[in-house]
Design a protein around this motif. Structure first.
Motif, mmCIF file in Angstrom:
data_model
loop_
_atom_site.group_PDB
_atom_site.id
_atom_site.type_symbol
_atom_site.label_atom_id
_atom_site.label_comp_id
_atom_site.label_asym_id
_atom_site.label_seq_id
_atom_site.Cartn_x
_atom_site.Cartn_y
_atom_site.Cartn_z
ATOM 1 N N SER A 95 7.140 13.950 -10.576
ATOM 2 C CA SER A 95 8.014 13.318 -12.370
ATOM 3 C C SER A 95 7.678 13.434 -13.515
ATOM 4 C CB SER A 95 9.371 12.727 -11.264
ATOM 5 O OG SER A 95 9.070 11.287 -11.659
ATOM 6 N N GLY A 96 6.488 12.925 -13.750
ATOM 7 C CA GLY A 96 5.602 12.345 -14.351
ATOM 8 C C GLY A 96 5.656 13.268 -16.206
ATOM 9 N N HIS A 97 5.833 12.800 -16.885
ATOM 10 C CA HIS A 97 6.065 12.732 -18.480
ATOM 11 C C HIS A 97 4.582 14.367 -18.338
ATOM 12 C CE1 HIS A 97 6.702 13.592 -22.224
ATOM 13 N NE2 HIS A 97 5.853 13.709 -22.800
ATOM 14 N N TRP A 98 4.267 14.258 -17.907
ATOM 15 C CA TRP A 98 3.103 15.101 -17.406
ATOM 16 C C TRP A 98 3.394 16.663 -17.591
ATOM 17 C CZ3 TRP A 98 0.931 18.466 -13.843
ATOM 18 C CH2 TRP A 98 1.890 17.996 -13.062
ATOM 19 N N GLN A 99 4.821 16.488 -16.655
ATOM 20 C CA GLN A 99 4.528 17.341 -16.284
ATOM 21 C C GLN A 99 5.617 18.470 -17.687
ATOM 22 O OE1 GLN A 99 4.988 19.814 -13.482
ATOM 23 N NE2 GLN A 99 4.853 17.916 -11.419
ATOM 24 N N TRP A 100 6.199 17.944 -18.394
ATOM 25 C CA TRP A 100 7.201 18.435 -19.623
ATOM 26 C C TRP A 100 6.045 18.865 -20.105
ATOM 27 C CZ3 TRP A 100 11.315 19.923 -18.893
ATOM 28 C CH2 TRP A 100 12.278 19.571 -18.333
ATOM 29 N N PHE B 57 0.585 -1.466 0.337
ATOM 30 C CA PHE B 57 0.345 -0.125 -0.399
ATOM 31 C C PHE B 57 0.788 1.079 -0.195
ATOM 32 C CE2 PHE B 57 -3.171 -2.942 1.672
ATOM 33 C CZ PHE B 57 -4.138 -2.626 1.050
ATOM 34 N N SER B 58 1.844 1.115 1.251
ATOM 35 C CA SER B 58 2.955 2.118 1.013
ATOM 36 C C SER B 58 3.236 2.440 -0.479
ATOM 37 C CB SER B 58 3.980 2.390 1.844
ATOM 38 O OG SER B 58 3.229 2.494 3.090
ATOM 39 N N LEU B 59 4.022 1.108 -1.551
ATOM 40 C CA LEU B 59 4.588 1.464 -2.644
ATOM 41 C C LEU B 59 3.425 3.202 -3.612
ATOM 42 C CD1 LEU B 59 6.885 0.917 -3.773
ATOM 43 C CD2 LEU B 59 5.956 -1.495 -4.331
ATOM 44 N N GLU B 60 2.574 1.853 -3.112
ATOM 45 C CA GLU B 60 1.321 2.174 -4.671
ATOM 46 C C GLU B 60 1.327 3.718 -4.099
ATOM 47 O OE1 GLU B 60 -0.193 0.797 -6.715
ATOM 48 O OE2 GLU B 60 0.603 -0.822 -6.564
ATOM 49 N N ARG B 61 1.133 4.288 -3.019
ATOM 50 C CA ARG B 61 1.558 5.716 -2.403
ATOM 51 C C ARG B 61 2.437 6.636 -3.264
ATOM 52 N NH1 ARG B 61 -1.672 3.751 2.167
ATOM 53 N NH2 ARG B 61 0.577 3.414 3.669
ATOM 54 N N LEU B 62 2.895 5.825 -2.574
ATOM 55 C CA LEU B 62 4.920 6.337 -3.340
ATOM 56 C C LEU B 62 4.891 6.644 -4.595
ATOM 57 C CD1 LEU B 62 7.253 7.676 -2.968
ATOM 58 C CD2 LEU B 62 8.356 5.514 -2.757
ATOM 59 N N ASP B 63 4.330 5.759 -5.715
ATOM 60 C CA ASP B 63 4.569 5.192 -6.995
ATOM 61 C C ASP B 63 3.540 6.852 -7.601
ATOM 62 O OD1 ASP B 63 6.740 3.263 -6.654
ATOM 63 O OD2 ASP B 63 4.463 1.454 -7.243
ATOM 64 N N ALA B 64 2.549 6.681 -6.713
ATOM 65 C CA ALA B 64 1.591 7.565 -7.212
ATOM 66 C C ALA B 64 2.195 9.242 -7.280
ATOM 67 C CB ALA B 64 0.058 7.728 -6.804
ATOM 68 N N ILE C 170 -5.130 19.455 -11.032
ATOM 69 C CA ILE C 170 -5.817 18.043 -11.267
ATOM 70 C C ILE C 170 -4.953 16.637 -10.874
ATOM 71 C CG2 ILE C 170 -6.720 16.742 -13.135
ATOM 72 C CD1 ILE C 170 -7.384 19.832 -14.405
ATOM 73 N N MET C 171 -3.964 17.708 -11.623
ATOM 74 C CA MET C 171 -3.005 15.934 -10.416
ATOM 75 C C MET C 171 -2.110 15.629 -9.342
ATOM 76 S SD MET C 171 -2.239 15.054 -13.455
ATOM 77 C CE MET C 171 -0.643 13.634 -13.443
ATOM 78 N N ARG C 172 -2.697 16.837 -8.125
ATOM 79 C CA ARG C 172 -2.945 16.957 -7.274
ATOM 80 C C ARG C 172 -3.395 16.495 -6.337
ATOM 81 N NH1 ARG C 172 -0.464 22.656 -6.661
ATOM 82 N NH2 ARG C 172 2.026 22.402 -6.477
ATOM 83 N N ILE C 173 -4.559 15.761 -7.367
ATOM 84 C CA ILE C 173 -6.191 15.889 -6.832
ATOM 85 C C ILE C 173 -6.045 14.176 -7.121
ATOM 86 C CG2 ILE C 173 -9.154 15.787 -6.719
ATOM 87 C CD1 ILE C 173 -8.386 19.098 -6.876
#
Length: 241
Positions: free
Chosen positions: A147-152, A134-141, A216-219
């Motif tokens: 750092s996702g591609h959406w930032q660029w 569960f913590s791993l899923e939260r960290l991945d999110a 939107i990404m934060r939510i």
């Protein structure tokens, strides 16, 4: 549904948009937009700080500010204050806003480098028995958010708006061309009216792209964390064999 659509169209069609445009004070509008922009920006920084506390197994740099951290913070504050000072001049504002975003991108890349070790270490801890998926899923999110591609893509869209903004305020021909083009698309507003509010309008678009997209990404990330936290209280999570 059809009646509601027709009513909305007629309401918009009869709305005195040219009068509203004429009544807008570009400088006051810029100040108001700046207040909203700063509020969302500072709120976002606080949100992201709290978010990191939820997903890390170990805090970056043991939770202490390094000299380089303080330097980046001071740089951001100085450029932010310069942006407020620049409101009285369209050209100065556009130039410093461009500088502000350049610093923003630099600070983002610096942040990724600073938190990278904590992310790697946290993943190793969560994957070590007893594994905490569960913590791993939260960290991945969180990693996808930060750092996702959406930032660029977001920075690219912001850069495009800044390019138009700088062209409009530094080159009269560009301003006249864009204002005339908008008048052709919406003849009820004169090119002079469009020309007067172009910098303000572009800054509003810029703010919507920068803050709207990231919120939107934060939510989305908050929802992942909330759902996994709720499920964690009821179930155990194991990977598929």
């Amino acid at each position: 549904m059809t009646l509601a659509t027709v009513y909305a169209f007629l309401t918009f069609a009869t709305f005195p948009i040219p009068d509203v445009i004429s009544a807008i004070d570009p400088t006051k509008g810029l100040k108001l937009t700046m207040i909203v922009y700063y509020f969302l920006w500072v709120w976002g920084l606080n949100h992201d700080t709290d978010l990191q506390e939820l997903v890390y197994a170990t805090a970056p740099a043991e939770g202490k500010l390094r000299p380089s951290d303080k330097g980046v913070i001071v740089l951001i504050i100085l450029v932010s204050l310069s942006l407020v000072w620049a409101i009285g001049s369209e050209r100065r504002f556009a130039a410093i806003l461009t500088m502000f975003i350049a610093v923003n991108v630099f600070a983002w890349r610096w942040l990724l480098a600073a938190i990278g070790p904590a992310i790697v270490e946290s993943k190793e801890i969560y994957r070590t028995a007893p594994q905490d998926f569960f913590s791993l899923e939260r960290l991945d999110a969180f990693v996808e958010y930060i750092s996702g591609h959406w930032q660029w893509l977001r920075f690219g869209a912001m850069g495009l708006v800044l390019l138009v903004l700088n062209a409009v305020v530094f080159f009269d021909n560009a301003r006249v061309f864009l204002a005339s083009t908008l008048t052709q698309l919406y003849p009820k507003i004169s090119s002079g009216q469009f020309s007067a509010i172009l910098p303000l309008g572009l800054f509003i678009v810029f703010t919507i792209i920068e803050e709207g997209w990231i919120w939107i990404m934060r939510i989305k990330t908050d929802l992942v964390i909330a759902v996994t936290s709720d499920l964690e209280e009821k179930y155990e999570l194991r990977p598929r064999s």
